[in-house]
Write a protein that holds these residues in place. Structure first.
Motif, PDB file in Angstrom:
ATOM      1  N   LYS A  30       0.650  -0.787  -0.049  1.00 19.59           N
ATOM      2  CA  LYS A  30      -0.314   0.135  -0.267  1.00 19.59           C
ATOM      3  C   LYS A  30       0.859   1.609   0.260  1.00 19.59           C
ATOM      4  CE  LYS A  30      -4.285  -1.606   2.023  1.00 19.59           C
ATOM      5  NZ  LYS A  30      -4.803  -2.788   3.295  1.00 19.59           N
ATOM      6  N   THR A  32       3.958   1.821  -1.247  1.00 18.67           N
ATOM      7  CA  THR A  32       4.946   2.047  -2.413  1.00 18.67           C
ATOM      8  C   THR A  32       4.576   1.268  -3.606  1.00 18.67           C
ATOM      9  OG1 THR A  32       6.723   1.276  -3.028  1.00 18.67           O
ATOM     10  CG2 THR A  32       6.405   0.017  -1.587  1.00 18.67           C
ATOM     11  N   THR A  33       5.171   1.847  -4.777  1.00 22.42           N
ATOM     12  CA  THR A  33       4.734   1.041  -5.960  1.00 22.42           C
ATOM     13  C   THR A  33       5.725  -0.389  -6.340  1.00 22.42           C
ATOM     14  OG1 THR A  33       6.217   3.167  -7.086  1.00 22.42           O
ATOM     15  CG2 THR A  33       3.772   3.409  -7.050  1.00 22.42           C
ATOM     16  N   SER A  35       7.699  -3.675  -6.373  1.00 18.99           N
ATOM     17  CA  SER A  35       6.811  -4.811  -5.749  1.00 18.99           C
ATOM     18  C   SER A  35       7.829  -5.572  -5.109  1.00 18.99           C
ATOM     19  CB  SER A  35       7.085  -5.641  -7.185  1.00 18.99           C
ATOM     20  OG  SER A  35       8.357  -6.338  -7.957  1.00 18.99           O
ATOM     21  N   HIS A  73       9.394   5.702  -4.369  1.00 12.94           N
ATOM     22  CA  HIS A  73       8.344   5.159  -4.764  1.00 12.94           C
ATOM     23  C   HIS A  73       6.877   5.381  -3.800  1.00 12.94           C
ATOM     24  CE1 HIS A  73      10.471   4.985  -8.618  1.00 12.94           C
ATOM     25  NE2 HIS A  73      11.422   4.515  -7.441  1.00 12.94           N
ATOM     26  N   THR A  75       3.304   5.933  -1.679  1.00  8.09           N
ATOM     27  CA  THR A  75       1.943   6.305  -2.831  1.00  8.09           C
ATOM     28  C   THR A  75       0.998   6.677  -0.991  1.00  8.09           C
ATOM     29  OG1 THR A  75       1.574   3.789  -2.372  1.00  8.09           O
ATOM     30  CG2 THR A  75       2.164   4.891  -4.838  1.00  8.09           C
ATOM     31  N   CYS A 167      10.315   8.224 -11.961  1.00  5.42           N
ATOM     32  CA  CYS A 167       9.005   8.341 -11.353  1.00  5.42           C
ATOM     33  C   CYS A 167       7.710   8.987 -12.338  1.00  5.42           C
ATOM     34  CB  CYS A 167       9.197   9.707 -10.199  1.00  5.42           C
ATOM     35  SG  CYS A 167       7.561  10.479 -10.145  1.00  5.42           S
ATOM     36  N   ARG A 169       5.296  10.451 -12.841  1.00  4.25           N
ATOM     37  CA  ARG A 169       3.957  10.999 -12.555  1.00  4.25           C
ATOM     38  C   ARG A 169       3.551  12.314 -13.332  1.00  4.25           C
ATOM     39  NH1 ARG A 169       5.501   9.687  -7.028  1.00  4.25           N
ATOM     40  NH2 ARG A 169       3.696   8.392  -5.838  1.00  4.25           N
TER      41      ARG A 169
END
Ligand SMILES: [Zn+2]
Length: 377
Positions: A30, A32-33, A35, A73, A75, A167, A169
């Motif tokens: 939840k 961090t993006t 994996s 990273h 979120t 990034c 974004r």
């Protein structure tokens, strides 16, 4: 707040009976993006963390390696939202267990506060230096000042996406029909002056993290990115005043429609390309142009001539315009690849057609001699 204090309280209120490793993984997913396979990349890129490693993090705190890999990273909004979805009663109980660490915490703000703590824990574990309140205030004043002065310019330089490594974004979002800018202006080299060459627009998340990061390696990377951004911007400015007939969009629309059969009937041998691009110096560009010319040249020429006849384009005019774009970039001493990309980009800006078709059009003009001069031995 320490991780070994925060984590058990979070687990008690948010885990819904899951065990420590499961809840830890869910929490990381939840916040961090990145994996799971990449959480601790520096050590073993393929391995996921073992349950034992996770249990040791919970006892002793996050490793620098793990924190460093995820810190850019994060979120936080996703974690906050997920905690906020809990019932007011369960959030009140959660807040009660934390009130000893933060007297103002309650059911309404517990989601934000816990996320903020976790963010700080990850930043500090990654070796970033936390700021005190005064530093934070001074920083905010400086940031809003720089945004006012240079924000528009720097935002245009980024083409609307956060240029921070990895990034990307969006820096402008549309909300209820309005465009809202979501970016901050950051110094690249924090020891140098606040001149536009030392500033970069980035998303608020990267901005906040980089503010605390004194990594020389990262600064060097940002400097390189800044060079790329400003060179591209310079080229755009060079080409901005030069016209390009909008009719070229009709050419591209027809190129898009060409099928395999029409193209295979019209193969062309692009001898001239070799006179303008050297395979040893510009291998990738040479290969791409040769390939596009071989496949498309004959059909594009037909399209151009037909559209010229029907009055939809002025072929001579377009040839002159493309040549003028080339001359301007050549005069500015731009290398071949950059010239090719910038002309393709100019066509893209005028037509809004996919980049690849714009490149095909530029390749056509390489063969037809408007772009690049013959190499003189
Ligand atoms: Zn960013």
């Amino acid at each position: 707040m320490e991780f070994k204090t925060l984590f058990p309280i979070m687990k008690k209120h948010l885990a819904d009976g899951d065990d420590v490793p499961y809840f830890f993984r869910e929490l990381m997913a939840k916040i961090t993006t990145v994996s799971e396979a990449d959480w601790a990349k520096g050590k073993d890129p393929s391995a996921k963390l073992s349950d034992n490693t996770i249990r040791s993090y919970v006892k002793r705190g996050l490793s620098k390696n793990l924190a460093g890999n995820i810190v850019y990273h994060l979120t936080p909004k996703i974690l906050t939202r997920s905690i906020s979805k809990r019932s007011p009663a369960s959030r009140a109980l959660f807040a009660e267990d934390l009130v000893g660490y933060e007297p103002t915490i309650n059911a309404d703000n517990v989601a934000e506060k816990v996320t903020e703590w976790l963010e700080q824990i990850i930043q500090e574990s990654a070796g970033l230096i936390p700021q005190d309140e005064l530093q934070k205030q001074q920083q905010q004043i400086l940031a809003s000042d720089l945004k006012k002065k240079y924000g528009d310019y720097l935002l245009a330089e980024t083409d609307g996406c956060c240029p921070f490594p990895g990034c990307g974004r969006q820096l402008t979002i549309s909300k209820n029909g309005k465009a809202i800018h979501t970016f901050e202006v950051s110094l690249i080299d924090k020891s140098k002056a606040t001149t536009p060459e030392n500033l970069m627009a980035m998303c608020p998340q990267c901005y906040a993290t980089y503010l605390l990061d004194d990594s020389k390696k990262l600064m060097a990377e940002l400097k390189e990115i800044k060079t790329v951004l400003s060179t591209h911007k310079q080229s755009i400015r060079l080409l901005d005043d030069l016209p390009l007939e909008k009719g070229i969009v009709g050419v591209i629309k027809r190129i898009r429609k060409l099928g395999e059969k029409e193209l295979s009937d019209a193969s062309f041998e692009p001898k001239e390309v070799k006179q303008k691009l050297s395979p040893s110096q510009d291998m990738v560009l040479y290969n791409a142009v040769t390939n596009y010319v071989t496949t498309y040249f004959i059909r594009i020429k037909e399209i151009m001539i037909n559209l010229d006849k029907s009055g939809e384009i002025d072929y001579d005019e377009i040839q002159d315009q493309i040549h003028a774009l080339y001359k301007k970039l050549k005069k500015a001493n731009k290398p071949h690849l950059e010239i090719f990309n910038e002309i393709a980009d100019k066509i893209h800006r005028v037509t809004l057609q996919d980049a690849i078709f714009c490149q095909i059009v530029v390749s056509y003009f390489v063969q037809s001699c408007e772009v690049f001069d013959a190499i003189t031995e």
